[in-house]
Write an enzyme that holds these catalytic residues in place. Sequence first.
Site, PDB file in Angstrom:
ATOM      1  CE1 TYR A   1      84.747  35.717  15.479  1.00 15.14           C
ATOM      2  CE2 TYR A   1      83.356  37.661  15.749  1.00 15.14           C
ATOM      3  CZ  TYR A   1      84.589  37.041  15.860  1.00 15.14           C
ATOM      4  OH  TYR A   1      85.667  37.739  16.357  1.00 15.14           O
TER       5      TYR A   1
ATOM      6  CE  LYS B   1      85.573  35.315  19.022  1.00 15.98           C
ATOM      7  NZ  LYS B   1      86.845  34.845  19.630  1.00 15.98           N
TER       8      LYS B   1
END
Length: 243
Positions: A155, A159
């Site tokens: 994740y 990002k």
Amino acid sequence: MSKLDGKVAVVTGGNQGIGKGIARALAKEGANLVLTARTAGKLESAADEIRAEGVEAVAAPADVTDESQVQAVFAKTMERFGRVDVLVNNAAAFDGGRIDELSLSAWDWAMAVNLRGPFLCTRAAFRIMKAQGGGRIINIGSISAQRVRPNSAPYSTSKFGITGLTHATALDGRDYGIVCSCLHPGNTLVERREESGVPTDDEPMMTVDELAQAAVTMATLPLHVNMLEAIVLPVGQLYVGRG
């Protein structure tokens, strides 16, 4: 007259959470909406909520990692409205674990949804915006793009990548009136947090509607002005050095 009257916005992951909240906020400013997500039932319910704001809302179910499905969403948007003024790349997936325990499938899934999807949607919207003389793309990042939590490699890495995609798109779009921004949310009280049964009072939270105000600010700036990045988080949330 509202700030986005006559404008058309496409929001990915628009069936719930941050995506639906941003879509609702854009609708309150007069924008017509195209919502896309994989779950058709929830998507149509979200579209009904948006229509209650007095604007048009189209539900366009799709998997943003699939090139042909993304193309179909933008073709449907052009058939219905003939333009795209705002794209919000919000659809995201979270997977995590310690590096040595991560599966390749978990890594690939996060990268596909969180980077491949925004690229495919950005490319489709960019082509339309270039032809019409401009538009705005808003990528939903995360404060995990700057301060990671433990066990969050897929994740957080994706990002960080969204920040790079934002900057590259902003530069490529500069000569065509295409502006790209990135909104980094902190702790936001979305449905999955409430439904998970995990206590939500152990860390400060902000509401989806509070976060959506920042997205509206980005979306309503004139196209010669860009808020390139913004971090929005509850005042009491740990941030600097939180990892």
